[in-house]
Design an enzyme around this catalytic site. Structure first.
Site, short mmCIF file in Angstrom:
data_model
loop_
_atom_site.label_atom_id
_atom_site.label_comp_id
_atom_site.label_asym_id
_atom_site.label_seq_id
_atom_site.Cartn_x
_atom_site.Cartn_y
_atom_site.Cartn_z
N ARG A 175 -2.16 103.54 -11.79
CA ARG A 175 -2.62 102.59 -12.66
C ARG A 175 -1.47 102.02 -13.44
O ARG A 175 -1.74 101.46 -14.61
CB ARG A 175 -3.72 102.83 -13.78
N SER B 120 -13.67 101.75 -14.45
CA SER B 120 -13.20 102.57 -15.49
C SER B 120 -12.57 102.11 -16.86
O SER B 120 -11.70 101.32 -16.59
CB SER B 120 -12.30 103.75 -15.17
N GLU C 112 -7.72 101.41 -19.75
CA GLU C 112 -7.40 100.83 -18.27
C GLU C 112 -7.19 99.22 -18.54
O GLU C 112 -6.35 98.76 -18.20
CB GLU C 112 -8.33 101.27 -17.19
#
Ligand code: EPU
Length: 340
Positions: free
Chosen positions: A161, A235, A331
């Site tokens: 990520r 998320s 995130e």
């Protein structure tokens, strides 16, 4: 290029929180970039599909909406093809289109919300596959030097990520297109337990690429709240990556905590499990909630603000820190306004 004054950003972010901007400029072609005003990272913001951002404040300057479209197979080779795709294309439609062209490699990444331009920024990943495994080139506009720049896969500094565009030179580049290398001969990637189990429960041992895509779609629809129904960005936290020693110690204290290998000497911990274990799943406060479907997803129950969602996320970070001694990182990109 379309221009709108004082737009609401509510319908442009999948959390569906209210925020406004000074100006909204919709970039539709690469030529539009040549006539853009300078980008001020303190006052301006680049928006793709709005599926990975939390607006906690209004944007005082300009929101640049990246809507450069186009997708083409630009070359065919022995066993693979190269695709050039504009940043404003819808990600999931690209996945299904590539499968219709007989190309595989993106099937595990089905149904990820958002547009193509955001994919390299956070190196989207799901069910054992990350974008970095198929990405060859990123073309981006360099706001600093007013020119286009090409980044090959190494230069993108992809991680979990993460990429150069997210944590290296944040706000310097606007992704305009990506080049992907996809396979003509399908090689299933079904190591992720949830995916493998779902396929075998349907009696599928040697799936076709579309069957993998259909199965991923079904899993996501079962597990994750649909942003079209209830505001969310998938998320909200990353799965923390810790040393093998720390992972082993945590697993001995917390039976059942799922972990996955992360390189040779690190392990990734399930943030969802830790949040769930602390009793947060389904918790709600001021219209912000932890999804009852998946503990890693924060949702807007209708009318909440970015501020309340951020407040809830801070409580969860504290709680996981106190219970597990692990720091959760968020995130999505969190826009808190210009620095004072
Ligand atoms: N779990 C719980 N409680 C929950 C949900 C999950 O305990 O409410 C536990 C279960 O044990 C489950 C484990 O967590 O087996 C892992 O759950 P899941 O398979 O849903 O994966 P994840 O680690 O929570 C990551 C990605 C997702 C991606 C899935 C599948 C991150 C931050 N998230 O979630 O990506 O779809 O794996 O690969 O890495 C996203 O980025 O927005 C996203 C949804």
């Amino acid at each position: 290029m379309k221009v709108l004054e004082r737009p609401s950003l509510k319908s442009l972010n999948t959390f569906g929180v209210e925020a406004s901007a000074g100006l909204l400029l919709t970039i539709e072609t690469e030529e539009d970039l040549l006539s853009l005003p300078a980008f001020d990272p303190h006052r301006d913001f680049v928006l793709g599909g709005g599926s990975n951002v939390l607006f906690v404040s209004d944007v005082p300057g300009t929101v640049f909406l990246n809507r450069i479209t186009g997708k083409d197979i630009v070359s065919e080779h022995d066993g693979y093809a190269q695709l050039e795709v504009g940043a404003g294309e819808n990600w999931h439609q690209l996945v299904r289109w590539s499968l219709d062209q007989g190309l595989s490699g993106l099937e595990n990444l089905s149904l990820i919300p958002g547009l193509v331009g955001a994919a390299p920024i956070q190196n989207i990943g799901a069910y054992g596959v990350e974008l970095s495994s198929v990405l060859e080139l990123v073309t981006a506009w360099d706001w600093q030097n007013s020119t286009w720049v090409l980044f090959n896969q190494d230069e993108c500094h992809f991680g979990y990520r993460d990429s150069l565009f997210k944590s290296g030179e944040t706000d310097r580049y606007l992704v305009t297109s990506i080049r992907l290398r996809l396979n003509r001969h399908f090689r299933p990637q079904v190591d992720y337990a949830g995916l493998r189990d779902a396929l075998s429960s349907m009696g599928i041992d040697q799936p076709e690429a579309k069957q993998v895509s259909d199965t991923v779609i079904r899993i996501r629809q079962q597990k994750l709240p649909d942003p079209a129904v209830i505001g969310n960005v998938g998320s909200f936290f990353k799965n923390p990556v810790v040393s093998l020693d720390e992972a082993e110690w945590l697993c001995s204290r917390f039976t059942g905590l799922p972990t996955w290998p992360a390189g040779a000497d690190r392990a990734k911990l399930s943030a969802a499990w830790m949040i769930d274990h602390c009793g947060w799943r389904g918790f709600q406060e001021n219209g912000a909630a932890v999804s009852s479907q998946h503990a890693l997803v924060l949702v807007n129950q209708g009318q909440t603000s970015g501020h309340h969602i951020l407040e809830l996320s801070a409580k969860i970070v504290d709680s996981i820190g106190q219970n597990f001694g692990v720091f959760l990182q968020t995130e999505p990109k969190i826009y808190t306004g210009p620095d004072p």
